[in-house]
Write an enzyme that holds these catalytic residues in place. Structure first.
Site, mmCIF file in Angstrom:
data_model
loop_
_atom_site.group_PDB
_atom_site.id
_atom_site.type_symbol
_atom_site.label_atom_id
_atom_site.label_comp_id
_atom_site.label_asym_id
_atom_site.label_seq_id
_atom_site.Cartn_x
_atom_site.Cartn_y
_atom_site.Cartn_z
ATOM 1 N N ASP A 48 38.265 36.558 45.551
ATOM 2 C CA ASP A 48 36.880 36.196 45.257
ATOM 3 C C ASP A 48 36.777 35.686 43.824
ATOM 4 O O ASP A 48 37.794 35.426 43.178
ATOM 5 C CB ASP A 48 35.954 37.396 45.503
ATOM 6 C CG ASP A 48 36.442 38.654 44.798
ATOM 7 O OD1 ASP A 48 37.252 38.537 43.850
ATOM 8 O OD2 ASP A 48 36.033 39.761 45.186
ATOM 9 N N TYR A 82 35.446 48.349 41.683
ATOM 10 C CA TYR A 82 36.458 48.926 40.789
ATOM 11 C C TYR A 82 35.885 50.140 40.061
ATOM 12 O O TYR A 82 35.815 50.176 38.841
ATOM 13 C CB TYR A 82 36.973 47.877 39.798
ATOM 14 C CG TYR A 82 37.872 46.852 40.445
ATOM 15 C CD1 TYR A 82 39.190 47.178 40.774
ATOM 16 C CD2 TYR A 82 37.412 45.586 40.760
ATOM 17 C CE1 TYR A 82 40.026 46.253 41.385
ATOM 18 C CE2 TYR A 82 38.247 44.649 41.373
ATOM 19 C CZ TYR A 82 39.540 44.998 41.682
ATOM 20 O OH TYR A 82 40.372 44.087 42.291
ATOM 21 N N GLU A 123 44.706 40.163 51.540
ATOM 22 C CA GLU A 123 44.192 39.784 50.222
ATOM 23 C C GLU A 123 45.230 40.139 49.166
ATOM 24 O O GLU A 123 45.903 41.165 49.256
ATOM 25 C CB GLU A 123 42.866 40.477 49.905
ATOM 26 C CG GLU A 123 42.207 39.941 48.644
ATOM 27 C CD GLU A 123 40.754 40.356 48.496
ATOM 28 O OE1 GLU A 123 40.025 39.654 47.763
ATOM 29 O OE2 GLU A 123 40.334 41.366 49.096
ATOM 30 N N ASP A 149 40.349 38.200 39.930
ATOM 31 C CA ASP A 149 41.335 39.250 40.200
ATOM 32 C C ASP A 149 41.994 39.127 41.562
ATOM 33 O O ASP A 149 43.118 39.574 41.758
ATOM 34 C CB ASP A 149 40.686 40.634 40.078
ATOM 35 C CG ASP A 149 39.765 40.951 41.244
ATOM 36 O OD1 ASP A 149 38.759 40.238 41.411
ATOM 37 O OD2 ASP A 149 40.064 41.894 42.007
#
Length: 525
Positions: free
Chosen positions: A97, A246, A494, A94
């Site tokens: 990572d 999440y 990120e 996603d």
């Protein structure tokens, strides 16, 4: 073409030098038009669109295909699911990572699919349809694998805690690849609902070009929706390892409404529309007035989809509920446009004009807002309506103009003169918080890079990343338009798949408008 024809017809009756002069004048006029247009519109939306789709190839997990264009990546995660006796190879990482998180991955696919549904022709004309379809299918192929039986969906591969201890290329992963599932004993209605929405939306995308695959996706979508509806629970209550990454703050009711709407769009079955109507109040669809649209909070998307149904004659029987959905959709739109009377209900903006919701990865809310504003603008144009906000009436052109301003900010029209779409323009983030991008390519150097070795030798380097993460939309600037391009500044540097996914359709729309404007300029000469 008309001018050219006139020049050709006049050629025989005109001395050669005069004809040459006429051509020079024509060329000068064309050059003037092009330079004026370039000055007014400095952004190359075609380039931005192509790059945004390239990004998804950087995020691929599994065995890469023969036509892989991002050549600094190689195969990874080839044993995913092996310990659990299931094939979970594939899908997307996603962000920076290497955990495969089901909820944001599914939302990414839903938004890519919605973009194609709304702007299919624009994406096709730009020559990017095949790449867009490939981006969707890489996700849906994985969801088919992950949905191993009607009431079982694999929710995650890897876990954030062990993953974050290491800074490695995906090709070198030594971290846990433990897989986690939801089932009827440990359900997750939000994850099942979003995955159902993704597969239903994708089934619409593939309906004409790959009907068998479309039906397969629809079958999975229907089963997942039934599973999520029958066994109701937040997925982070069943998969505890996801909570720090999440967590489903909004709960599962928005995802069940979202899934039902997409299934209605895909099947035209009244039962799904009735579900959206009958649960409108109990599930918050006509109660929640929301100022964000994200991988977690789907209400604004639900409300805008429901609003568009109101215009069709066959939905008049549900008008009283659909109008309430529309009221909440317009609250969201008006808050984006700074047109609610109570200023506390408007979305904040940076001094440079960027919508600002929160410090961490704010760009995700900007791209989703630009998408919803763009499709609603088109809806108002098609139905010859305006948006009525408490602070004034807004027409479709003003809505689209604001959406465009947000996209242009992302592409470089901002106080930092920084493109937040990596690889686009002359100035963009070069130290993106992304493991694979920040370490020498596996294809260049296959020497193993260990868990902490990556931190020691690559994470703390002052140099720019060796691999450009083209098409990634990073977290973006702070509330004062400031941005620090540092690898450890993960709140700003990120990038995530769900940041870029909503941009695809909007960029295609802006490209079409730009080209139409240029054609109008040519026609006027």
């Amino acid at each position: 073409m008309m001018v050219k024809k006139q020049l050709n017809n006049n050629h025989q009756n005109t001395p050669r030098f005069a004809s040459h002069s006429t051509l020079l004048l024509f060329s000068a006029a064309v050059f003037a038009i092009l330079t004026t247009t370039a000055a007014a519109q400095p952004f190359d939306y075609a380039d931005a669109l192509a790059k945004s789709l390239l990004y998804f190839e950087s995020q691929r997990s599994g065995r890469l295909p023969y036509n892989q264009r991002v050549t600094w990546r190689d195969n990874s995660g080839l044993t995913d699911g092996l310990e659990q006796g299931v094939d979970l190879v594939g899908g997307y990482y996603d962000a920076g990572d290497h955990v495969k998180f089901g909820l944001p991955m599914a939302f990414t696919v839903t938004m890519l699919s919605w973009g194609i549904i709304e702007f299919h022709d624009e994406i096709a004309i730009a020559g990017e349809l095949e790449h867009a379809l490939e981006a969707i299918k890489w996700g849906t192929d994985y969801f088919i694998k992950a949905h191993t039986s009607p009431n079982v969906l694999w929710a995650e591969v890897g876990d954030g805690d062990t993953d974050h201890y290491c800074w490695q290329r995906p090709e070198d992963m030594t971290t846990s690849r433990q897989a986690y599932k939801i089932d009827q004993s440990n359900p997750g209605s939000d994850l099942a609902g979003e995955t159902a929405a993704a597969m239903a939306a994708a089934s619409i995308v593939f309906k004409k070009t790959n009907p068998h695959y479309s039906l397969l996706l629809l079958h999975h979508a229907q089963e997942l929706f039934e599973f999520g509806d029958k066994y109701r629970r937040k997925y982070d209550g069943s998969v505890a390892v996801v909570k720090n990454y999440y967590a489903s703050v909004s709960g599962y009711m928005d995802e069940l409404l979202w899934a039902a709407l997409w299934l209605y769009e895909a099947t035209d079955k009244e039962e799904y529309l009735k579900y959206v109507v009958n649960n409108a109040d109990a599930f918050g669809g006509i109660g929640w007035a929301i100022t964000e649209f994200s991988w977690d909070v789907k209400y604004a998307g639900v409300q805008i989809m429901a609003s568009k149904l109101l215009e069709k004659e066959k939905h008049k029987q549900h008008a009283h509920i659909l109008k309430q959905y529309r009221s909440k959709a317009e609250y969201y739109l008006c808050s984006c446009l700074n047109k609610n009377n109570d200023t506390t209900t408007n979305i904040d903006r940076t001094p440079g004009g960027l919508l600002y919701i929160r410090q961490w990865n704010n760009m995700q809310y900007v791209t989703t807002a630009a998408f919803l504003l763009t499709i609603y603008s088109e809806f108002l144009q098609d139905s010859n309506q305006n948006l009525h906000c408490p602070a004034g009436t807004v027409d479709h052109e003003e809505i689209l103009s604001f959406a465009k301003s947000q996209v242009d900010y992302v592409l470089g029209s901002n106080p930092m003169n920084m493109s937040y779409l990596v690889g686009y323009g002359s100035k963009y983030p070069t130290k993106v918080h992304h493991r694979g991008s920040s370490i020498v390519s596996y294809r260049e150097n296959k020497g193993f890079i260990g868990c902490t070795q990556g931190y020691d030798h690559w994470y703390n380097r002052a140099e720019v990343n060796p691999n450009v993460l083209v098409g990634a939309v990073v977290g973006g600037p702070d509330s004062e338009d400031n941005f620090w391009d540092q690898r450890d500044n993960y709140m700003q540097t990120e990038a995530c798949t769900y940041n870029t996914a909503p941009l695809v359709g909007v960029l295609a729309k802006l490209l079409q408008l730009e080209e139409n404007h240029e054609l109008e300029l040519f026609a006027s000469y």
